[in-house]
Scaffold this motif. Structure first.
Motif, mmCIF file in Angstrom:
data_model
loop_
_atom_site.group_PDB
_atom_site.id
_atom_site.type_symbol
_atom_site.label_atom_id
_atom_site.label_comp_id
_atom_site.label_asym_id
_atom_site.label_seq_id
_atom_site.Cartn_x
_atom_site.Cartn_y
_atom_site.Cartn_z
ATOM 1 N N ARG A 18 0.833 -1.209 0.000
ATOM 2 C CA ARG A 18 0.000 0.000 0.000
ATOM 3 C C ARG A 18 0.864 1.252 0.000
ATOM 4 N N LEU A 19 1.896 1.267 0.856
ATOM 5 C CA LEU A 19 2.782 2.425 0.909
ATOM 6 C C LEU A 19 3.506 2.625 -0.413
ATOM 7 N N ALA A 20 3.965 1.524 -1.023
ATOM 8 C CA ALA A 20 4.681 1.642 -2.295
ATOM 9 C C ALA A 20 3.795 2.261 -3.365
ATOM 10 N N VAL A 21 2.544 1.856 -3.409
ATOM 11 C CA VAL A 21 1.625 2.409 -4.406
ATOM 12 C C VAL A 21 1.374 3.894 -4.133
ATOM 13 N N GLU A 22 1.196 4.271 -2.863
ATOM 14 C CA GLU A 22 0.977 5.686 -2.537
ATOM 15 C C GLU A 22 2.184 6.536 -2.918
ATOM 16 N N ILE A 23 3.376 6.051 -2.599
ATOM 17 C CA ILE A 23 4.590 6.800 -2.947
ATOM 18 C C ILE A 23 4.692 6.960 -4.450
ATOM 19 N N THR A 24 4.379 5.890 -5.180
ATOM 20 C CA THR A 24 4.435 5.949 -6.640
ATOM 21 C C THR A 24 3.445 6.962 -7.188
ATOM 22 N N GLU A 25 2.264 7.036 -6.579
ATOM 23 C CA GLU A 25 1.276 8.022 -7.018
ATOM 24 C C GLU A 25 1.776 9.443 -6.768
ATOM 25 N N GLY A 26 2.493 9.645 -5.658
ATOM 26 C CA GLY A 26 3.064 10.962 -5.399
ATOM 27 C C GLY A 26 4.086 11.358 -6.449
ATOM 28 N N VAL A 27 4.942 10.402 -6.833
ATOM 29 C CA VAL A 27 5.931 10.684 -7.881
ATOM 30 C C VAL A 27 5.239 10.914 -9.220
ATOM 31 N N ARG A 28 4.189 10.164 -9.475
ATOM 32 C CA ARG A 28 3.428 10.373 -10.710
ATOM 33 C C ARG A 28 2.889 11.800 -10.784
ATOM 34 N N ALA A 29 2.417 12.312 -9.639
ATOM 35 C CA ALA A 29 1.916 13.695 -9.618
ATOM 36 C C ALA A 29 3.024 14.683 -9.966
ATOM 37 N N LEU A 30 4.229 14.432 -9.485
ATOM 38 C CA LEU A 30 5.367 15.281 -9.850
ATOM 39 C C LEU A 30 5.630 15.217 -11.347
ATOM 40 N N HIS A 31 5.700 13.998 -11.871
ATOM 41 C CA HIS A 31 6.021 13.829 -13.284
ATOM 42 C C HIS A 31 4.978 14.470 -14.183
#
Length: 482
Positions: free
Chosen positions: A112-125
C-alpha cells in the motif's frame, strides 16, 4: 541562529531539524488552530540572491503540484531579519526511515505504501518535475481523521523541471536509492531515475534493506512476496534505464495489478505496523538509522540533525542525533574523544557506499588529521577551510546537492556541508583504487590529499603523504570499534 518567535501569523514552538541550508520548525496557525511546519533559510545564506531563489523555487514547485501526496505549501514570506520562509504541512507521524528502522512492515502495508509513494511521484512527473532524491527520510507520514495515515513526499531541494534536465548535472542523490546515472557527471537523470528510486524504496519496504548493486528478488528475503512484485521491482532497478519501466505510472500500474489481490486496508495495515515497531532493530537497521539521523531530507539537500519529538536545541539536538546514529558504539567508538555533535555526520559519510577501506573510523581519523575537528579552520595560503579542509571551488561539486547549490564562501563551509561531502568524494573516486596495492583506507586518505590518478600512478600513498597516512592510521585504530 536565534529562535524566531513567529513567521507571519504562525507562532514558532520548537525546532524540528537543522542543516546546512535551512531549518524546519514546528509552528502553530492560531487562526486555523492547526500545527504547521515552517522552513526557514539559514541566516548565513540569506544574503545570497541565488540561494534565496532556489529556496523559493522549492516552495513554488510544491505549490504547483498541489497534491495531498506531497507536502503542501500554505504561505511564504520573510522574517523581520530578512530570512525567507515557507509554511507547509506538518508530518505528525515522522518519516518512513524511522518506521523502517524497526524492520519491514507487513506485506499488505508495504505494498500500500509503495503504491501511494508511486502516485506521489506520478503527480510530480505530470507537472514535468523529476525529484532526484527519493529515499525513506523524504517520505513523511501524517495522521488522518479516523485513525489512518497517509504519506507525503518532501524535499524538492535538488529536483529539476524537465526543461532543465539537459543542462550539466553532477552526482546528486542518496546512496542505496539513486540510479547509476545519478552517480556520474552529466548522467542526465530523467523520469526513469525516479523509477529506480521507487524500485529501491519498494525493495526496502518489502525486505527491510535497500537493494545492493545486484539485488536478489525480494521474495528471497520474504517468501510471501508474489512473483509479479519481484518482476516489477527488479525491472525498476535495472542499471540500464532503457530497460526500466518508462514512468512512475507504468511501475504503479504493475504494482496495482498485484495489490488489487492483496488486503491493503490502511487501518488494518497501520495496526499491524504499530505492532511491528516493537521488534528490536537488527544490525542492518542500525546502520540505516545512522544515515537517517545524519540526513533527514526536509531542508533542501543539506545534512540534518534530527531532534527528539519533544524538541530541544543545539546541544540537546546533537546528543540525540549521536545516540540515534550509533547508540551502542558499533560503528564508531564513543569514548575516544570524537565530538558528539559530529558523530551522526561522520557515520553518514563513512557509510555512504560500500567501498573497501571506507568507514566512520576513517572519516573521523581524517577529520582529526586535517583539522583536529576544528569547524572554524582557515588556511588562506592553501585556500582550505573548515573541519575537512575543503577548497570552496572543489566543495561546490561534492556538497549536498552539488551544483544545484552555489559555491560556498569560506565562512559558509559548515560541518553539515563538508563532512557528507567527504563521503561523496571518496565513494565517487575511490572505485578507481580497487586494484591499487596497500591498505585501502590509507589509499583513500592519500587520494583525499592528492587525487585518484596520483595514487594509482604511485602504486599507493605517495611518499610525501605517508606521514599523513600514518597519522590517519593511528587515529583509525583509536576510533574503530573494539
Amino acid at each position: 541562529m536565534g529562535t524566531p518567535g513567529a513567521a507571519g501569523r504562525h507562532r514558532i514552538d520548537r525546532l524540528l531539524g537543522s542543516g546546512g541550508f535551512a531549518s524546519v520548525w514546528l509552528g502553530h496557525d492560531a487562526e486555523l488552530d492547526s500545527p504547521v511546519a515552517v522552513k526557514i533559510l539559514a541566516d548565513h545564506w540569506a544574503l545570497r540572491e541565488d540561494v534565496r531563489e532556489r529556496f523559493v523555487r522549492e516552495a513554488r514547485l510544491l505549490r504547483q503540484v498541489d497534491s495531498h501526496l506531497l507536502v503542501q505549501v500554505f504561505d511564504i514570506g520573510e522574517l523581520d531579519d530578512g530570512r525567507p520562509y515557507f509554511v507547509m504541512t506538518y508530518a505528525d507521524r515522522g518519516n518512513l526511515e524511522e518506521r523502517l528502522a524497526a524492520g519491514p512492515p507487513p506485506l499488505n502495508e508495504a505494498l500500500r505504501l509503495a503504491v501511494e509513494i508511486t502516485e506521489g511521484v506520478r503527480a510530480l512527473h505530470e507537472r514535468g518535475i523529476v525529484h532526484r532524491d527519493l529515499k525513506p527520510s523524504n517520505v513523511l507520514i501524517r495522521s488522518v481523521p479516523g485513525g489512518g495515515e497517509r504519506i507525503m513526499l518532501s524535499d524538492l531541494g535538488i529536483a529539476r523541471t524537465e526543461d532543465h534536465l539537459s543542462s550539466l548535472t553532477l552526482p546528486a542523490g542518496s546512496p542505496g536509492y539513486m540510479a547509476p546515472e545519478q552517480t556520474r557527471i552529466d548522467g542526465a537523470p530523467d523520469r526513469r531515475s525516479d523509477v529506480y528510486g521507487l524500485g529501491a524504496l519498494t525493495y526496502h519496504l518489502l525486505t527491510g534493506e535497500p537493494p545492493g548493486e545486484r539485488p536478489a528478488p525480494p521474495s528471497r528475503a520474504r517468501p510471501e512476496v508474489p512473483p509479479p512484485v519481484d518482476e516489477a521491482v527488479l525491472r525498476a532497478l535495472e542499471p540500464d534505464r532503457d530497460r526500466r519501466w518508462p514512468s512512475a505510472a507504468a511501475f504503479g500500474a504493475a504494482l496495482g495489478r498485484v495489490t488489487s489481490k492483496v488486503d491493503t486496508d490502511p487501518l488494518a495495515g497501520a495496526r499491524l505496523l504499530r505492532r511491528s515497531r516493537r521488534r528490536p532493530p537488527g544490525r542492518r537497521a542500525l546502520t540505516l538509522a545512522a544515515s537517517a539521523a545524519a540526513a533527514v531530507g526536509i531542508a533542501g539537500g543539506g545534512a540534518f540533525l534530527v531532534l527528539d519529538r519533544q524538541g530541544g536545541a543545539d546541544g540537546a539536538a546533537e546528543g540525540t542525533a549521536a545516540r540515534m546514529a550509533d547508540p551502542r558504539g558499533r560503528l564508531l567508538r564513543t569514548d575516544a574523544g570524537i565530538p558528539p555533535r559530529y558523530r551522526a555526520l561522520i557515520i553518514q559519510a563513512g557509510t555512504w557506499c560500500e567501498l573497501d577501506g571506507l568507514s566512520p573510523a576513517l572519516i573521523a581519523a581524517m577529520l582529526r588529521a586535517e583539522s583536529g575537528f576544528d569547524p572554524h579552520l582557515r588556511d588562506p595560503a592553501r585556500d582550505e577551510y573548515g573541519i575537512a579542509r575543503w577548497t570552496p571551488s572543489i566543495l561546490v561539486h561534492w556538497q549536498p546537492g552539488g551544483l544545484d547549490h552555489p559555491e560556498p564562501r569560506p565562512e559558509e563551509i559548515t560541518p553539515g556541508l563538508s563532512i557528507p561531502a567527504m563521503g561523496r568524494y571518496l565513494c565517487f573516486w575511490g572505485k578507481d583504487l580497487r586494484d591499487v596495492p596497500g591498505d585501502p583506507a590509507l589509499n583513500l586518505a592519500g587520494m583525499y590529499r592528492t587525487s585518484a590518478k596520483t595514487v594509482r600512478k604511485e602504486g599507493g600513498v605517495p611518499e610525501r603523504y605517508r606521514a599523513y597516512a600514518e597519522t590517519v592510521r593511528r587515529y583509525i585504530e583509536a576510533y574503530k570499534p573494539r
